[in-house]
Write an enzyme that holds these catalytic residues in place. Sequence first.
Site, short mmCIF file in Angstrom:
data_model
loop_
_atom_site.label_atom_id
_atom_site.label_comp_id
_atom_site.label_asym_id
_atom_site.label_seq_id
_atom_site.Cartn_x
_atom_site.Cartn_y
_atom_site.Cartn_z
N GLN A 81 0.81 -1.22 0.00
CA GLN A 81 0.00 0.00 0.00
C GLN A 81 0.84 1.27 0.00
OE1 GLN A 81 -2.74 -0.20 3.33
NE2 GLN A 81 -3.55 -2.19 2.69
N HIS A 143 -1.60 0.98 5.67
CA HIS A 143 -2.35 1.98 6.45
C HIS A 143 -1.58 3.28 6.63
CE1 HIS A 143 -5.35 -1.09 8.38
NE2 HIS A 143 -5.16 -1.29 7.08
N GLU A 237 -16.27 3.55 7.91
CA GLU A 237 -17.02 4.63 8.54
C GLU A 237 -17.00 5.91 7.73
OE1 GLU A 237 -16.12 3.39 13.22
OE2 GLU A 237 -15.45 5.33 12.44
N TYR A 247 -12.55 9.22 17.76
CA TYR A 247 -13.50 8.46 16.92
C TYR A 247 -13.49 6.96 17.20
CZ TYR A 247 -14.61 12.87 14.93
OH TYR A 247 -15.06 14.16 14.81
N TYR A 258 -9.77 -9.74 10.50
CA TYR A 258 -9.80 -10.52 9.26
C TYR A 258 -9.88 -12.02 9.53
CZ TYR A 258 -8.66 -6.13 6.99
OH TYR A 258 -8.71 -4.84 6.55
#
Length: 366
Positions: A81, A143, A237, A247, A258
């Site tokens: 990523q 991430h 979200e 949050y 997972y």
Amino acid sequence: MSKPFLIPLLLSLLGSPVAQAMDYRIETLSEGLEFPWSLAFLPDGRMLVTERVGRLRLIEADGRLDPEPVSGVPEAFVAAQAGLMEVALDPEFARNQWVYLSYAHGSEQANNTRLARGRLVEGELQDVKVLFTAQPLKTGAAHYGGRIAFLPDQTLVLTLGDGFDWREDAQNPGNHLGKIVRLNRDGSVPADNPLRDQAGAAPEIYSLGHRNVQGIFYDAEAGRLYSHEHGPRGGDELNLIEAGRNYGWPLVTQGVDYTGALISPYTTLPGLQPPLLHWTPSVAPSSLTQYRGALFPQWQGDLFAATLAERSVRRIRLLDGKLAGEDVLFEELGERIRDVRSGPDGALYLLTDNAKGRVLKVVPAD
């Protein structure tokens, strides 16, 4: 009324996501991009597009891709990523030519999200300066967040991720993992940041308790900052971001790990901000914009969230500032959508997430 039309109508009235009628046409504007990640519109009609593999590309207004990448782009750590992510123009770009880039910086053993800016001059980034590097550096390649939005006071917010294996740090105010940070455009810390005077807290923090925030947009008319983030298995979200709020990740979540293991028994807890909506099963939201064009009056003011897993764009209908349901768009493409933008010409623009990525332009069917 026949049954095939009755069921979608009832679902729409109940606020459930439905596929919208084909009142649009999708055109390929440009192709030949390798995992395009972010799109920005230049004042002269051209576009800038990042490729996750580390290149910044110029596209002419007619869709022609400049064969030579923009030079002077900082080197990104590219793996899984990780790579070059957001491109964003300074609010005063016409005067100062500043371009902001977010990217993964470092190595497999020590990396995190970095923000830099440079002046775009004749296909080159000049006077490049690193403004911010998220801490701590961590291992792995997942991430990073990486999306940018500018606020009315011309500060910027940068979204970050929890690094995947460090999710508990999203609740630690002493670092940047799982946070949204707010910076002045030169990289300094605004004097009114919510945690600036809190002992042991990272002064850049604007909000905390996030997993991997890959969508953020400021609604200037309503004065609201929206974001969305990836959940684990379920629990993606959409949030309304307010300064200093927590949050909840991973103390509360609508998703599971997972492996199927429970992450938390709680979906809400006192003092933690609940999402405006959650997507379970996950749709993997990857970009967020608001439509303010003239070509699609029925979309005016609605939010649009690109998705990877669902291979769609979610139209999130707003009515008087409140959520009024969703529509699932562009599933007929069968493509992972990495970015969605409301263009200055009133069209909606999409980036497809693959090794032969394209810039797509959505216009009315007529």
